[in-house]
Design a protein around this motif. Structure first.
Motif, PDB file in Angstrom:
ATOM      1  N   LEU A 490       0.813  -1.132  -0.114  1.00  0.00           N
ATOM      2  CA  LEU A 490      -0.081  -0.132   0.096  1.00  0.00           C
ATOM      3  C   LEU A 490       0.940   1.095  -0.002  1.00  0.00           C
ATOM      4  O   LEU A 490       0.441   2.181  -0.680  1.00  0.00           O
ATOM      5  CB  LEU A 490      -0.858   0.085   1.099  1.00  0.00           C
ATOM      6  CG  LEU A 490      -2.320  -0.467   0.962  1.00  0.00           C
ATOM      7  CD1 LEU A 490      -3.025   0.460   0.106  1.00  0.00           C
ATOM      8  CD2 LEU A 490      -2.472  -1.831   0.539  1.00  0.00           C
ATOM      9  N   ARG A 491       1.992   1.273   0.810  1.00  0.00           N
ATOM     10  CA  ARG A 491       2.890   2.342   0.653  1.00  0.00           C
ATOM     11  C   ARG A 491       3.558   2.649  -0.513  1.00  0.00           C
ATOM     12  O   ARG A 491       3.498   3.826  -0.937  1.00  0.00           O
ATOM     13  CB  ARG A 491       3.871   2.176   1.952  1.00  0.00           C
ATOM     14  CG  ARG A 491       3.382   2.354   3.202  1.00  0.00           C
ATOM     15  CD  ARG A 491       4.658   2.565   4.316  1.00  0.00           C
ATOM     16  NE  ARG A 491       5.493   1.508   4.107  1.00  0.00           N
ATOM     17  CZ  ARG A 491       5.332   0.495   5.182  1.00  0.00           C
ATOM     18  NH1 ARG A 491       4.381   0.524   6.051  1.00  0.00           N
ATOM     19  NH2 ARG A 491       5.883  -0.548   5.040  1.00  0.00           N
ATOM     20  N   SER A 492       3.844   1.564  -1.082  1.00  0.00           N
ATOM     21  CA  SER A 492       4.430   1.770  -2.423  1.00  0.00           C
ATOM     22  C   SER A 492       3.406   2.175  -3.604  1.00  0.00           C
ATOM     23  O   SER A 492       3.944   3.142  -4.604  1.00  0.00           O
ATOM     24  CB  SER A 492       5.001   0.395  -2.956  1.00  0.00           C
ATOM     25  OG  SER A 492       4.012  -0.622  -3.272  1.00  0.00           O
ATOM     26  N   LEU A 493       2.175   1.658  -3.349  1.00  0.00           N
ATOM     27  CA  LEU A 493       1.260   2.180  -4.403  1.00  0.00           C
ATOM     28  C   LEU A 493       0.808   3.721  -4.175  1.00  0.00           C
ATOM     29  O   LEU A 493       0.718   4.567  -5.040  1.00  0.00           O
ATOM     30  CB  LEU A 493      -0.399   1.455  -4.224  1.00  0.00           C
ATOM     31  CG  LEU A 493      -0.261   0.265  -5.141  1.00  0.00           C
ATOM     32  CD1 LEU A 493      -1.586  -0.518  -4.494  1.00  0.00           C
ATOM     33  CD2 LEU A 493      -0.469   0.651  -6.259  1.00  0.00           C
ATOM     34  N   GLU A 494       0.736   4.234  -2.869  1.00  0.00           N
ATOM     35  CA  GLU A 494       0.573   5.355  -2.516  1.00  0.00           C
ATOM     36  C   GLU A 494       1.655   6.416  -3.076  1.00  0.00           C
ATOM     37  O   GLU A 494       1.314   7.536  -3.625  1.00  0.00           O
ATOM     38  CB  GLU A 494       0.342   5.783  -1.174  1.00  0.00           C
ATOM     39  CG  GLU A 494      -1.043   5.243  -0.538  1.00  0.00           C
ATOM     40  CD  GLU A 494      -1.262   5.575   0.806  1.00  0.00           C
ATOM     41  OE1 GLU A 494      -0.559   6.639   1.310  1.00  0.00           O
ATOM     42  OE2 GLU A 494      -2.239   4.921   1.516  1.00  0.00           O
ATOM     43  N   SER A 495       2.765   5.906  -2.964  1.00  0.00           N
ATOM     44  CA  SER A 495       4.237   6.670  -3.381  1.00  0.00           C
ATOM     45  C   SER A 495       4.059   6.784  -4.870  1.00  0.00           C
ATOM     46  O   SER A 495       4.204   7.914  -5.726  1.00  0.00           O
ATOM     47  CB  SER A 495       5.397   6.047  -3.255  1.00  0.00           C
ATOM     48  OG  SER A 495       5.510   5.950  -1.724  1.00  0.00           O
ATOM     49  N   ALA A 496       3.670   5.686  -5.712  1.00  0.00           N
ATOM     50  CA  ALA A 496       3.584   5.596  -7.114  1.00  0.00           C
ATOM     51  C   ALA A 496       2.335   6.509  -7.589  1.00  0.00           C
ATOM     52  O   ALA A 496       2.311   7.406  -8.605  1.00  0.00           O
ATOM     53  CB  ALA A 496       3.162   4.369  -7.449  1.00  0.00           C
ATOM     54  N   LEU A 497       1.161   6.713  -6.761  1.00  0.00           N
ATOM     55  CA  LEU A 497       0.201   7.628  -7.170  1.00  0.00           C
ATOM     56  C   LEU A 497       0.520   8.860  -6.843  1.00  0.00           C
ATOM     57  O   LEU A 497       0.218  10.004  -7.654  1.00  0.00           O
ATOM     58  CB  LEU A 497      -1.231   7.247  -6.359  1.00  0.00           C
ATOM     59  CG  LEU A 497      -1.783   6.118  -6.505  1.00  0.00           C
ATOM     60  CD1 LEU A 497      -3.034   5.372  -5.441  1.00  0.00           C
ATOM     61  CD2 LEU A 497      -2.241   5.846  -8.046  1.00  0.00           C
ATOM     62  N   ALA A 498       1.567   9.126  -6.029  1.00  0.00           N
ATOM     63  CA  ALA A 498       1.725  10.626  -5.713  1.00  0.00           C
ATOM     64  C   ALA A 498       2.609  11.031  -6.976  1.00  0.00           C
ATOM     65  O   ALA A 498       2.705  12.242  -7.335  1.00  0.00           O
ATOM     66  CB  ALA A 498       2.696  10.623  -4.373  1.00  0.00           C
ATOM     67  N   GLY A 499       3.666  10.245  -7.299  1.00  0.00           N
ATOM     68  CA  GLY A 499       4.197  10.377  -8.643  1.00  0.00           C
ATOM     69  C   GLY A 499       3.564  10.703  -9.850  1.00  0.00           C
ATOM     70  O   GLY A 499       3.974  11.362 -10.680  1.00  0.00           O
ATOM     71  N   SER A 500       2.300  10.108  -9.673  1.00  0.00           N
ATOM     72  CA  SER A 500       1.312  10.190 -10.985  1.00  0.00           C
ATOM     73  C   SER A 500       0.592  11.389 -10.992  1.00  0.00           C
ATOM     74  O   SER A 500      -0.400  11.661 -11.793  1.00  0.00           O
ATOM     75  CB  SER A 500       0.559   8.956 -11.156  1.00  0.00           C
ATOM     76  OG  SER A 500       1.576   7.680 -11.158  1.00  0.00           O
ATOM     77  N   GLY A 501       0.643  12.176  -9.964  1.00  0.00           N
ATOM     78  CA  GLY A 501      -0.360  13.490  -9.803  1.00  0.00           C
ATOM     79  C   GLY A 501      -1.651  13.082  -9.109  1.00  0.00           C
ATOM     80  O   GLY A 501      -2.501  13.892  -9.377  1.00  0.00           O
ATOM     81  N   LEU A 502      -1.880  11.930  -8.803  1.00  0.00           N
ATOM     82  CA  LEU A 502      -3.337  11.361  -8.211  1.00  0.00           C
ATOM     83  C   LEU A 502      -3.433  11.765  -6.771  1.00  0.00           C
ATOM     84  O   LEU A 502      -2.368  11.667  -5.978  1.00  0.00           O
ATOM     85  CB  LEU A 502      -3.461   9.926  -8.535  1.00  0.00           C
ATOM     86  CG  LEU A 502      -3.718  10.039 -10.142  1.00  0.00           C
ATOM     87  CD1 LEU A 502      -3.849   8.350 -10.298  1.00  0.00           C
ATOM     88  CD2 LEU A 502      -4.925  10.420 -10.429  1.00  0.00           C
TER      89      LEU A 502
END
Length: 502
Positions: A490-502
């Motif tokens: 979940l933490r890696s997903l949230e980091s990925a989403l932050a980098g995607s502008g979401l």
């Protein structure tokens, strides 16, 4: 198209190009060099080629696509954190589907079948990174056309052709809705780029034309995730398609469709979200998704209760899981989207595994797998029965398996949406219907673990191809590991989403 760095474009699209090249190599090798060998060897060699292609694409995806998003300019095709994550999941699911195909796809057209699976994978990967409405539509059609053909690939079975035609006709209507809705969105916002759409709407209230476009696009994408009432194709397609085809439709297609739904709504039209909170209704796409979620949850779970065909049971289970997944979007925040993508990945692994077990039972019994055909599975194939228990209990949401945490994080995200408990009504309904789903999953497990074999003395062990065993154990291990370590994912997903502008 000026200003596009085509070198960067090729580097960023390298995973898709590798899978595409693998599809062509598999097709050419089977047509030109393997027609003189046995069918078993053809499946083994072409399957290994497909696995190698997916593996190389995964390595390139993780290590060779950095910095691609900013270089593509107007193409609307990006490899951001969300795209990389979804593409990795799709590649894994495609490799598992190939494993099932090597042993359970009963066709002599080996190269054609595996090439179609890989081409469908390319479409789903492009869909995961689409940031432009035109790119979204092209990727949707590429993946959909392949899935239509895979559904009806077994030409000797009339029901397969019927299901494929139904899938195609409903999908064509959904594509027409989607394209017309996109044209309306373009007419209002003046752009097909998702980021530009958000800027084009600005702070102005949404007019009738924009609302019409939004509803049509959501309806078209709801077809892809098999959300009710746009699910009518799913039971027939899941039942009649070759088992690997059904596995790819149930898994990879749903993961990629959820990803593009996130992009279109949260990147393209965040101003139109509204609120589905109890007593605080504000018109917007969250209300529309909440309605779809309720209909999917109720219809999917109740319809599954009366199914005796296990494929149709899994189809209605997929409808219900689309309802659970929509909760993450109704929450309208990054935590909800992360929970949604984690949930989609856990569901997809369980679905592929469940269809793998169905393929084992059908290979031994012949014909469609019904509940009674699973009787005594634990005595004939204890390892397969154990995997089945992992998959179905995960789908039911039993801890400590991944399916439990998938639903749990979705419910937590929905309850925390907006700092209030406005979505409590939706969470209560989802929890109640999740207990209903446990009943029909236990019906299958009862046959497998409690019932005796159908005939006396029929307890001899089944010979199961190693490809299927590997596929089942990899999927089961993935479900267990995602359940054991949900927080890092979940933490890696949230980091990925932050980098995607979401």
């Amino acid at each position: 198209m000026g200003g596009v760095n085509y070198g960067a474009l090729m580097r960023g699209a390298a995973p898709e190009l590798i899978v595409l090249a693998t599809a062509l190599v598999v097709l050419l090798a089977d047509l030109a060099g393997l027609r003189g060998v046995s069918l078993r060897v053809r499946w083994l060699l072409t399957g290994l080629m497909s696995w190698a292609g997916c593996g190389v694409a995964a390595v390139v995806l993780l290590h060779g696509t950095t910095g691609f998003q900013a270089a593509t300019g107007p193409l609307g095709f990006a490899v951001d954190g969300l795209a990389v994550w979804v593409k990795g999941v799709v590649l894994l699911l495609s490799a598992l589907t190939v494993g099932l195909s090597m042993a359970s796809a009963r066709t002599r057209h080996v190269g054609e079948y595996l090439a179609l699976i890989l081409l469908g994978t390319v479409g789903l990967m492009v869909l995961a990174g689409a940031g432009d409405l035109l790119m979204v539509f092209l990727a949707l059609e590429l993946s959909s056309l392949v899935l239509y053909v895979l559904t009806g690939f077994d030409k000797e079975r009339g029901e397969a052709g019927e299901a494929a035609l139904k899938y195609f006709l409903v999908g064509s209507v959904a594509a027409a809705f989607t394209l017309y809705g996109m044209s309306l969105l373009y007419g209002v916002t003046g752009t097909t780029r998702l980021e530009g759409m958000a800027q084009g709407v600005g702070g102005a209230p949404m007019g009738v034309t924009l609302w019409a476009g939004l509803v049509l696009v959501v309806a078209g994408l709801a077809f892809k995730v098999a959300a009710a009432p746009f699910h009518l194709w799913a039971p027939d397609a899941y039942q009649a398609a070759p088992t690997p085809s059904a596995a790819l439709i149930a898994s990879g297609s749903k993961v990629a469709a959820f990803a593009v739904l996130v992009r279109v709504l949260m990147t393209g039209l965040p101003q139109g979200a509204g609120s589905a909170g109890w007593g605080a209704w504000v018109p917007g796409w969250s209300v529309l998704l909440a309605v779809l979620s309720v209909v999917s949850l109720v219809w999917g779970n109740l319809a599954a209760l009366v199914q005796s065909n296990v494929r149709r049971l899994l189809a209605y289970s997929a409808v219900a899981h689309a309802g659970y997944g929509l909760l993450g979007l109704v929450a309208q925040d990054r935590a909800g989207v992360a929970a949604l993508m984690y949930f989609a990945a856990t569901y997809a692994l369980s679905a592929v595994g469940a269809f793998g077990v169905v393929s084992v039972v059908e290979a031994q019994r012949g014909g469609q797998a019904r509940l009674a055909d699973f009787a005594g599975l634990s005595r004939r194939a204890p390892g397969v029965a154990l995997c089945l228990m992992v998959f179905l209990l995960s789908l039911a949401g039993i801890p400590p398996l991944a399916g439990f945490f998938g639903k749990f994080y979705l419910f937590v995200a929905a309850l925390g949406s907006g700092g209030s408990l406005g979505l409590l009504w939706l969470v209560i309904l989802a929890v109640a219907l999740s207990t209903v789903s446990l009943y029909y999953y236990l019906l299958v497990l009862k046959e497998a673990w409690v019932r005796s074999p159908l005939s006396e003395g029929d307890e001899a062990g089944w010979e199961i191809p190693w490809q299927v065993r590997v596929t089942l154990w990899v999927a089961a291990l993935g479900v267990v590991l995602l359940g054991m370590f949900p927080s890092p994912v979940l933490r890696s997903l949230e980091s990925a989403l932050a980098g995607s502008g979401l």
